[in-house]
Motif scaffolding. Structure first.
Motif, short mmCIF file in Angstrom:
data_model
loop_
_atom_site.label_atom_id
_atom_site.label_comp_id
_atom_site.label_asym_id
_atom_site.label_seq_id
_atom_site.Cartn_x
_atom_site.Cartn_y
_atom_site.Cartn_z
N GLU A 152 3.06 9.78 -10.12
CA GLU A 152 2.15 10.00 -11.25
C GLU A 152 1.61 11.43 -11.25
N GLU A 153 1.20 11.93 -10.08
CA GLU A 153 0.66 13.28 -9.99
C GLU A 153 1.71 14.31 -10.41
N LYS A 154 2.94 14.11 -9.98
CA LYS A 154 4.01 15.05 -10.33
C LYS A 154 4.35 14.97 -11.81
N LEU A 155 4.30 13.76 -12.37
CA LEU A 155 4.55 13.62 -13.80
C LEU A 155 3.45 14.30 -14.63
N VAL A 156 2.21 14.20 -14.17
CA VAL A 156 1.12 14.88 -14.87
C VAL A 156 1.36 16.39 -14.86
N GLU A 157 1.78 16.92 -13.72
CA GLU A 157 2.10 18.36 -13.64
C GLU A 157 3.20 18.71 -14.63
N ALA A 158 4.23 17.87 -14.71
CA ALA A 158 5.34 18.12 -15.62
C ALA A 158 4.88 18.06 -17.08
N ILE A 159 4.03 17.11 -17.40
CA ILE A 159 3.53 16.97 -18.77
C ILE A 159 2.69 18.19 -19.16
N ILE A 160 1.86 18.65 -18.25
CA ILE A 160 1.05 19.84 -18.53
C ILE A 160 1.95 21.04 -18.79
N ALA A 161 2.99 21.20 -17.96
CA ALA A 161 3.93 22.31 -18.14
C ALA A 161 4.68 22.16 -19.47
N LEU B 178 0.83 -1.20 0.00
CA LEU B 178 0.00 0.00 0.00
C LEU B 178 0.87 1.26 0.00
N MET B 179 1.97 1.24 0.75
CA MET B 179 2.89 2.37 0.78
C MET B 179 3.49 2.59 -0.62
N ARG B 180 3.84 1.50 -1.28
CA ARG B 180 4.39 1.62 -2.63
C ARG B 180 3.37 2.24 -3.57
N GLU B 181 2.13 1.83 -3.46
CA GLU B 181 1.07 2.38 -4.30
C GLU B 181 0.88 3.88 -4.03
N LYS B 182 0.94 4.26 -2.78
CA LYS B 182 0.80 5.69 -2.43
C LYS B 182 1.95 6.50 -3.02
N ARG B 183 3.15 5.94 -2.95
CA ARG B 183 4.32 6.63 -3.53
C ARG B 183 4.19 6.72 -5.04
N LEU B 184 3.73 5.65 -5.68
CA LEU B 184 3.52 5.67 -7.13
C LEU B 184 2.51 6.74 -7.53
N LYS B 185 1.48 6.86 -6.72
CA LYS B 185 0.45 7.87 -7.01
C LYS B 185 1.05 9.27 -6.96
#
Length: 124
Positions: free
Chosen positions: A93-102, A83-90
């Motif tokens: 992913e959120e940070k990568l989405v921010e980077a892609i938008i930028a 579960l910790m790994r999944e939270k870290r992956l999330k």
């Protein structure tokens, strides 16, 4: 524990506390079973209301990040490793989405993003 509160942020103070404690747990800066400051001590340290601190701790406990043992204190909860790994992956992913938008905002191609990511990945 090093929590920084910004009075000028759009994010409510209790959410700032919740976010920073979650990040510290997910990064391993706060380890399973580690004793956290009492609600009163944290409120005093941050110079905020005890009610605000209690709200943050309640939220963290509800989400399973911390556990309170009456008469003993509040501790970082034992976490399921997967579960910790999944939270870290999330978070990644959120940070990568921010980077892609930028990146899209400045018309970077997927190949340019890949190249940049490879360079940065090797440097860090």
């Amino acid at each position: 524990m090093n929590i920084i509160i910004s009075n000028s942020a759009d994010e409510p103070i209790y959410e700032q506390i919740v976010r920073q404690i979650k990040e510290a747990i997910l990064k391993g800066e706060l380890e399973e079973g580690e004793l956290l400051p009492s609600i009163r001590n944290l409120a005093k340290e941050l110079q905020i209301s005890v009610i605000t601190t209690k709200r943050a701790y309640d939220e963290l406990e509800k989400e399973g990040f911390i556990a309170t043992i009456p008469g003993k204190g509040t501790y970082v909860a034992t976490q399921n490793k997967e579960l910790m790994r999944e939270k870290r992956l999330k978070i990644v992913e959120e940070k990568l989405v921010e980077a892609i938008i930028a990146a899209k905002a400045v018309n970077l191609s997927l190949e340019e993003i890949r190249e940049m990511l490879e360079i940065l990945y090797k440097e860090v």
